[in-house]
Design a protein around this motif. Structure first.
Motif: not given
Length: 399
Positions: A27-29, A31, A34-35
């Motif tokens: 999930v963090i990766y 995000i 995408v950023m």
């Protein structure tokens, strides 16, 4: 004793819990991905838009220069005017620019593709496989009506922008990959001791529940009740020990260690009471370090040795801390993995591995290094090496 637990289901639940950090990582990766990629795409779009606007502005200036050239030749006859404009049109064509000039409805020069007729002042149109910027301008110099059609190929601009987009994508993926590797190993490093502690918590919790259910059955002898209660107490002590190690691990991670002078004779005397069969050879009177952490380190190493073998010997000297046992040797492949500091499950470590990660963290915080030696002839020894530089500065024998 059957405690009524479904071991298969329990194993699945443990696996699911152990994989939770990987789900969080994804999930963090995601995000981050995408950023990073989204930010680079926005930046590329902004650069491309400004670049295209500047390119169009330059093209309009080119078109105006042709218009003014045609207007400046109004005094010339049509043949001479066509010669001058044709010379200019040839040079423009070499640069991928096509022009058409007409005066009073008469076409003076025509290098313009037929399918690129513009419907408005500035327009992007496609001819074949290439896109063109098409500009149409008309005006009068007082006596003559001048119309200029201008078309400039956008191929080089498109290729330049495409190359930059691919470069940005490559940079984004490379940066995201580096961030992903860093994030993965960081999260695994953080969650590894939690997984190990969770695994170790399962055994005493299973014992407590099992013997508690056994007591609740009733109609058992006094001896059986005492035995079950004793097992519950032992399991509770085991839980207390694990929780203490978990708190110690938290302190180590937070850097909350307090270096001070440790009376090794006093510390060892407490360990001798806990392990009465242990042989001790203490040649080190004092040691500088965190007393709680060093005690936990030595206690864990002795506890592992006591479970692995019948004989246990603790030696402390200027070189470091030695804990030896006469148990079964550690597999050679596993021994290499341990000494490399690789992530090894508690199941593979067996009797040698309780709290070994805690020990490794404590040693690292003190500038020490753990090394395992094991053979069938010599037995198994864990050596906590104190480097000479640290021994001279912090860990030297204090008079």
């Amino acid at each position: 004793m059957d405690t009524g637990w479904n071991s298969d289901r329990k194993t699945e639940q443990v696996v699911e819990k152990m994989q939770l950090w990987k789900k969080n990582f994804l999930v963090i990766y995601g995000i981050f991905l995408v950023m990073i990629c989204g930010g680079l795409l926005i930046l590329d779009g902004y650069i491309s838009r400004n670049e295209t606007d500047l390119w169009i502005e330059n093209a309009r200036n080119d078109e105006k220069s042709i218009y003014y050239l045609a207007a400046g030749l109004k005094g010339e006859d049509m043949g001479r005017m066509a010669m001058y404009l044709a010379d200019a049109a040839d040079r423009y064509e070499e640069a991928g620019i096509y022009i058409q000039v007409s005066i009073n409805g008469n076409i003076v020069i025509d290098y313009f593709p037929k399918d690129l007729k513009a419907e408005r002042l500035v327009q992007i149109k496609k001819s074949g496989k290439e896109r063109f910027l098409v500009i149409q301008e008309s005006g009068t110099d007082g006596s003559n009506m001048i119309e200029v059609n201008y078309a400039k190929g956008m191929g080089e601009l498109s290729r330049s922008q495409t190359r930059r987009l691919w470069i940005f994508c490559g940079i984004g993926l490379l940066f995201a990959g580096m961030m992903g590797v860093f994030l993965y190993y960081t999260m695994r490093y953080i969650n590894r001791p939690v997984n190990q502690i969770a695994h170790e918590l399962r055994t005493p919790l299973t014992g407590i529940r099992g013997y508690a259910e056994y007591l609740m059955m009733g109609k058992i002898t006094r001896e059986d009740s005492f035995f079950a209660a004793r097992q519950i107490v032992d399991s509770a002590k085991r839980l207390e020990d694990i929780m203490e190690k978990l708190l110690i691990m938290g302190n180590v991670r937070d850097g909350a260690i307090h270096i001070g002078r440790i009376d090794m004779k006093q510390m060892i005397s407490g360990l001798e009471e806990k392990y009465p069969k242990m042989e001790v050879d203490c040649r080190l009177e004092f040691l500088n370090g965190d007393e709680t952490l060093v005690s936990c380190l030595i206690d864990n190493l002795i506890s592992n040795a006591a479970r692995a073998g019948e004989r246990v010997k603790l030696t402390l000297d200027e070189g470091g801390i030695h804990v030896w046992n006469d148990g079964e040797p550690i597999d050679e492949k596993l021994l290499k993995e341990i000494n490399k500091g690789q992530d090894i499950s508690a199941k593979r470590m067996g009797k040698h591995g309780y709290g070994i990660q805690v020990c490794r963290e404590i040693a690292r915080e003190h500038g020490w290094k753990l090394k395992f030696l094991s053979s069938r002839e010599e037995g198994t020894e864990v050596f906590c090496q104190i480097s000479a530089s640290y021994r001279k500065i912090l860990y030297k024998k204090v008079p």
